[in-house]
Enzyme design. Structure first.
Site, PDB file in Angstrom:
ATOM      1  N   GLU A   1      27.831  75.877  39.818  1.00 46.82           N
ATOM      2  CA  GLU A   1      27.383  77.257  39.802  1.00 46.82           C
ATOM      3  C   GLU A   1      25.917  77.287  40.246  1.00 46.82           C
ATOM      4  OE1 GLU A   1      27.396  79.357  36.042  1.00 46.82           O
ATOM      5  OE2 GLU A   1      26.859  81.222  37.041  1.00 46.82           O
TER       6      GLU A   1
ATOM      7  N   GLY B   1      20.678  74.755  30.577  1.00 50.14           N
ATOM      8  CA  GLY B   1      21.182  74.406  29.255  1.00 50.14           C
ATOM      9  C   GLY B   1      22.561  73.778  29.288  1.00 50.14           C
ATOM     10  N   ALA B   2      23.497  74.465  29.942  1.00 53.05           N
ATOM     11  CA  ALA B   2      24.871  73.965  29.949  1.00 53.05           C
ATOM     12  C   ALA B   2      25.685  74.762  30.953  1.00 53.05           C
ATOM     13  CB  ALA B   2      25.493  74.091  28.567  1.00 53.05           C
ATOM     14  N   MET B   3      26.895  74.271  31.234  1.00 45.90           N
ATOM     15  CA  MET B   3      27.722  74.911  32.252  1.00 45.90           C
ATOM     16  C   MET B   3      29.168  74.970  31.801  1.00 45.90           C
ATOM     17  SD  MET B   3      27.884  76.381  35.127  1.00 45.90           S
ATOM     18  CE  MET B   3      29.456  77.051  35.627  1.00 45.90           C
ATOM     19  N   GLU B   4      29.763  76.149  31.977  1.00 46.74           N
ATOM     20  CA  GLU B   4      31.070  76.466  31.406  1.00 46.74           C
ATOM     21  C   GLU B   4      32.271  76.056  32.255  1.00 46.74           C
ATOM     22  OE1 GLU B   4      28.830  78.797  32.584  1.00 46.74           O
ATOM     23  OE2 GLU B   4      29.848  80.425  33.623  1.00 46.74           O
ATOM     24  N   ASN B   5      32.170  75.025  33.113  1.00 46.63           N
ATOM     25  CA  ASN B   5      33.305  74.588  33.931  1.00 46.63           C
ATOM     26  C   ASN B   5      34.610  74.614  33.123  1.00 46.63           C
ATOM     27  OD1 ASN B   5      31.245  73.620  35.830  1.00 46.63           O
ATOM     28  ND2 ASN B   5      30.951  72.041  34.260  1.00 46.63           N
TER      29      ASN B   5
ATOM     30  N   GLU C   1      29.046  78.670  25.958  1.00 42.41           N
ATOM     31  CA  GLU C   1      29.909  78.092  27.003  1.00 42.41           C
ATOM     32  C   GLU C   1      31.379  78.269  26.636  1.00 42.41           C
ATOM     33  OE1 GLU C   1      28.196  77.638  29.504  1.00 42.41           O
ATOM     34  OE2 GLU C   1      26.251  77.423  28.506  1.00 42.41           O
TER      35      GLU C   1
ATOM     36  N   HIS D   1      32.507  81.768  27.425  1.00 45.57           N
ATOM     37  CA  HIS D   1      32.710  81.983  28.864  1.00 45.57           C
ATOM     38  C   HIS D   1      34.170  81.784  29.269  1.00 45.57           C
ATOM     39  CE1 HIS D   1      29.013  82.955  30.873  1.00 45.57           C
ATOM     40  NE2 HIS D   1      28.374  81.850  30.585  1.00 45.57           N
TER      41      HIS D   1
ATOM     42  N   GLU E   1      27.218  86.836  32.220  1.00 44.10           N
ATOM     43  CA  GLU E   1      26.138  86.274  31.399  1.00 44.10           C
ATOM     44  C   GLU E   1      25.677  87.238  30.308  1.00 44.10           C
ATOM     45  OE1 GLU E   1      25.743  83.336  31.249  1.00 44.10           O
ATOM     46  OE2 GLU E   1      26.427  82.558  33.179  1.00 44.10           O
TER      47      GLU E   1
HETATM   48  N1  TRP Z   1      26.450  79.518  33.789  1.00 48.76           N
HETATM   49  C1  TRP Z   1      25.577  78.716  32.999  1.00 48.76           C
HETATM   50  C2  TRP Z   1      25.452  79.415  31.663  1.00 48.76           C
HETATM   51  O1  TRP Z   1      24.732  80.338  31.499  1.00 48.76           O
HETATM   52  C3  TRP Z   1      24.222  78.507  33.514  1.00 48.76           C
HETATM   53  C4  TRP Z   1      23.980  77.989  34.880  1.00 48.76           C
HETATM   54  C5  TRP Z   1      23.863  78.654  36.008  1.00 48.76           C
HETATM   55  C6  TRP Z   1      23.596  76.687  35.197  1.00 48.76           C
HETATM   56  N2  TRP Z   1      23.433  77.862  37.018  1.00 48.76           N
HETATM   57  C7  TRP Z   1      23.238  76.661  36.540  1.00 48.76           C
HETATM   58  C8  TRP Z   1      23.512  75.550  34.451  1.00 48.76           C
HETATM   59  C9  TRP Z   1      22.754  75.511  37.149  1.00 48.76           C
HETATM   60  C10 TRP Z   1      23.051  74.403  35.053  1.00 48.76           C
HETATM   61  C11 TRP Z   1      22.662  74.388  36.383  1.00 48.76           C
HETATM   62  O2  TRP Z   1      26.135  79.132  30.754  1.00 48.76           O
HETATM   63 ZN    ZN Z   2      26.314  81.644  30.604  1.00 48.48          ZN
END
Ligand code: TRP
Ligand code: ZN
Length: 869
Positions: free
Chosen positions: A128, A267-271, A304, A307, A326
């Protein structure tokens, strides 16, 4: 074949109004990712189907194209067009199977975007918003949803091979290599694709959904960190349950995996089914993690997880809609945290972030609507406005509707749009249809920038026994948005009897009866008035309870009324708001501090025993950065620091013995729950720093003892801070002790860097010492942020030579190495134009100089906007 050399065909600025649906849908994609030490081969097979007229455009960046076949036939170079941003297949048939092979270099990818090496034994992805195009050619846009099948192959020194969905098969791949084959049954956009190749341990647990689905839960981390994943695991289970109970949303796959890495931009990513987390948002252990950081772990885990429905099952049509997922998801994680700890304190902490980050952003050159209408680099729009203001907009609608109707609204949203890529309009329409309340006016909140100002005047009529409020709203004019409209503002309010302190029942003139409900008045026009009846004496008004709208309030409270609210408001958030308003007047408008001192003493001395957590927050003095955000011209950091120090010294002195007594009697181990223990730790740390202010002779011994006699990081750091920031005789010794104790705990060492960078007299030598320390590492954003975070917590240093040098130099480095981080760094200086001369001109010159040297889209766009005032 070739690496693209032509100029990019993608326009500089992208506009929301130019949205067109994709010409081709992708029914399925099979990926084969083979990782080697010095390159990775990515083969893909896409089944595409025409939806609209237009070319087949596959986006790709930094890819070495080896081969492309359409329906089995290799394409000659005349049959496609390739530049540095995309591959265009000429005359593509309506149905086609596209097979592509590319070579990429995750081992030398320093941008932490796409597939990259995240440590000695770990490769991870971050896609993302537009990272997938750095893995293979693909219609890398959120409105193209597909079923992903992924084969990952690597040397067996990487035992863990993960991708989204279900594990179908594993096996040998020859030459000491192995593979795993995964399939994600849910259609998803490419930004939710993830894979992980590494040598990690795993913590396992299970959760049974309300529908009876058995879900395997797995958190992957380095072996030494596995025990620190327990708190996150519990938070995950709590989140799963919470979403079932509050939104009727159960989980939909048989597994849920989380992977921790320290090489992460955010912080983190919701894959889908495979979250990737910054270690700072998953590892938690009171011995190495502060209370605040533990709270953050819980809220990011929830974020996450939430999401999965708000973001993944229902995703965004395009990146302009980012706040659709978001904003709503932040609102959901805030609500979860409110249920987890004290709701009032959670709200205080969330509003403090909003006011100290989003309000200033929205008041300066980087201001943009929660849903922007144009951008150059979408990575620059993961902002406080999109996240926090976006959350406030969802919250306002929830406040207005009340629990039941809001739930009917969200039910309708999930019913209508599950599996789709939608817009903010779709969200508001579904919420309106489900609840039966027309919320379309709230679209204005998403579409225009700026923090509205709410002016309120009150008039008490003794003869008529009425209390009348005149409301007006306005926004600062904005060059790019000439016709700003009034927004709907839910004003939660209460009246208190000035003598007894009791809350009054609201009785309103007929005309407004429908609009005053549960103490919430919906103010939708430029101006309005509202009258309360049978008010037998002049009441005390409390406005914007729980911060019911993200506005700047102007109401001519007397200092005495604020002191009254500090003592008598039953809404803890508004008690805090009263302290902040009072102190802001003391700090910025030269009101006397006595009324505050008197009221805070009366309130806090008792409250420490009944609600220590709230008590600790009521002692907040607005930060220098927040105060700076309230000053638009002639800002003098030194003057603000002096005033704030004077207030803190007055508080330290006025509360006298209270500090020593509290320090000695409050016992974190005697508390009934984590929140209260957290409050007690926070209060004891405040007490310690207050004792240092009044020059208590024993304070350094107390701090030294606290440092050595605890196993709790909040206590240890609280003591370390007092010793280091006051240059106590023990300071160097405890710093060394801390380093030796925690040298293998990167997150604790981040704190060690941060505390030093936040020294009140941090100078060039100190900062250079930190940035040339062997543990300082430009490949780990957490470590970079430890120093920048420490520096910017002291505006006097931030705006001095030392700060400006550090930020300018760092941005130059990151512009090449990691532009996402570089662009965020330089924003620390975005309020340069408010400085008093000569500082203003000096900093501007440094920024202009920097502007001439940077090249990444990310940093260029940000610095151009920063200088556009
Ligand atoms: N979608 C993620 C969240 O808010 C955040 C996110 C967007 C992100 N771009 C990113 C995390 C790039 C890491 C690197 O939960
Ligand atoms: Zn998010």
């Amino acid at each position: 074949m070739n690496i693209a050399v032509n100029a990019p065909s993608v326009p500089e600025t992208v506009y929301l109004k130019d949205y067109t649906p994709p010409a081709f849908a992708v029914d399925s994609i099979a990926l084969d990712i083979r990782v080697f030490d010095d390159h990775t081969i990515v083969s893909s097979k896409l089944e595409v189907q025409r939806q609209h007229a237009g070319d087949l455009i596959l986006l790709g960046r930094d890819l070495e194209l080896k081969s492309i076949r359409v329906n089995g036939q290799p394409l000659s170079e005349e049959q496609y067009q390739l530049d540095s941003e995309q591959l265009l297949v000429k005359n593509a048939p309506d149905h086609a199977v596209i097979e592509i092979e590319v070579i990429i270099h995750p081992e030398s990818n320093t941008q932490l975007e796409g597939l990259y090496l995240a440590g000695k034994d770990l490769f991870v992805t971050q896609n993302e918003p537009e990272g997938f195009r750095k893995i293979t050619f693909y219609p890398d846009r959120p409105d193209v949803l597909s079923v992903f099948t992924t084969r990952v192959e690597a040397d067996k020194k990487f035992p863990v091979l993960l991708a989204n969905g279900n594990l179908l098969e594993t096996g040998e791949a020859g030459e000491g290599r192995h593979y795993a084959l995964w399939q994600d049954p849910t259609k998803k956009p490419s930004y939710l694709f993830a894979c992980v190749i590494g040598d990690l341990e795993v913590l396992r647990d299970r959760y049974t959904t309300i529908e009876g689905r058995e879900v395997a839960l797995e958190i992957y981390a380095e072996a030494k960190d596995i025990e620190k994943c327990q708190i996150a695991m519990q938070a995950l289970k709590d989140s799963m349950k919470w979403d079932e109970e509050h939104y009727g949303r159960p989980y939909d796959l048989d597994n849920y995996m989380i992977v921790a890495t320290s090489a992460f931009n955010m912080g983190a990513m919701e894959n889908k089914g495979l979250n990737i987390f910054n270690t700072s948002c998953v590892l938690a252990d009171p011995e190495v993690t502060t209370d605040a950081a533990i709270m953050r772990v819980q809220s990011v885990i929830a974020h996450e997880y939430f999401h999965n429905w708000t973001g993944n099952r229902i995703t965004c049509r395009d990146w302009f809609q980012l706040c659709l997922k978001e904003g709503l998801t932040v609102f959901r994680d805030q609500s979860f945290s409110e249920d987890l700890q004290s709701a009032a304190v959670q709200r205080i902490d969330d509003v403090a972030v909003l006011k100290s980050h989003q309000f200033p952003e929205d008041a300066g050159p980087l201001s943009h609507p929660a849903r922007p209408d144009h951008f150059v680099e979408i990575n620059n729009f993961y902002t406080a406005t999109v996240y926090e203001k976006g959350a406030e907009i969802s919250r306002m609608m929830a406040t207005l509707l009340g629990k039941e109707k809001f739930r009917q609204g969200t039910d309708e949203y999930f019913r209508r749009h599950d599996g789709q890529a939608v817009t903010v309009e779709d969200w508001v329409a579904a919420l309106s249809a489900g609840s039966g309340v027309d919320l379309s006016a709230f679209l204005t909140w998403y579409n225009q920038p700026g923090t509205p100002v709410l002016d309120v005047q009150a008039d008490y009529d003794v003869a008529a026994q009425t209390y009348t409020l005149q409301l007006k709203q306005s926004v600062k004019p904005h060059a790019k948005y000439p016709d700003l409209k009034a927004v709907p503002i839910p004003v939660a309010l209460a009246l208190f009897d000035a003598e007894t302190g009791e809350q009054l029942t609201l009785e309103c003139e007929d005309l407004f009866q429908n609009q005053v409900k549960d103490g919430v008045y919906l103010f939708e026009q430029d101006s309005a008035s509202i009258t309360f009846k049978h008010v037998s004496r002049k009441p005390v008004l409390s406005l914007l309870r729980n911060f019911s709208a993200p506005v700047n309030l102007n109401f001519a409270y007397s200092d005495e009324e604020l002191a009254f609210l500090l003592q008598h408001e039953s809404n803890g958030f508004n008690q805090w708001q009263a302290t902040q308003t009072l102190l802001e007047r003391v700090l910025l408008q030269d009101h006397p501090v006595d009324i505050y001192l008197h009221a805070i003493q009366k309130t806090v001395v008792e409250l420490v025993n009944t609600d220590p957590l709230l008590a600790s927050r009521l002692l907040d003095v607005p930060s220098e950065s927040y105060l700076a955000s309230r000053i638009d011209v002639d800002y003098r950091p030194v003057a603000i620091e002096e005033k704030r120090e004077a207030v803190l010294n007055a508080v330290a002195k006025h509360l006298g013995d209270f500090w020593k007594n509290s320090y000695q009697t409050l016992d974190p181990d005697a508390q009934s729950d984590f929140s209260q223990a957290m409050g007690v730790r926070s209060l004891r740390n405040i007490a310690l720093s207050m004792l240092a202010r009044v020059g208590d002779t024993q304070v350094f011994d107390l701090a030294d003892a606290q440092y050595h006699n605890t196993l709790n990081m909040t206590e240890r750091l609280g003591a370390l801070r007092v010793l280091v920031w006051n240059d106590a005789p023990q300071a160097q010794q405890v710093l060394q002790d801390f380093y030796d104790r925690f040298k293998d705990e990167a997150l604790a060492i981040d704190q060690w860097f941060m505390i030093q960078a936040a020294h009140p007299h941090a100078d060039q030598a100190l900062i250079e010492g930190l940035t040339s320390h062997p543990d300082y590492d430009l490949g780990t954003p957490n470590r970079i942020r430890a120093v920048t975070g420490g520096l910017s917590s002291r505006p006097v240093n931030l705006w001095g030579e030392v700060g400006v040098n550090h930020f300018v130099h760092l941005t130059k480095l990151m512009d090449g190495k990691n532009p996402i981080v570089g662009s965020r760094m330089i924003q620390a200086l975005s309020r340069w134009y408010t400085l008093a001369e000569p500082q203003r001109t000096e900093v501007k010159a440094r920024l202009l100089d920097l502007q001439a040297q940077v090249t990444s889209k990310n940093v260029v766009e940000t610095i151009n906007r920063m200088l556009s005032v």
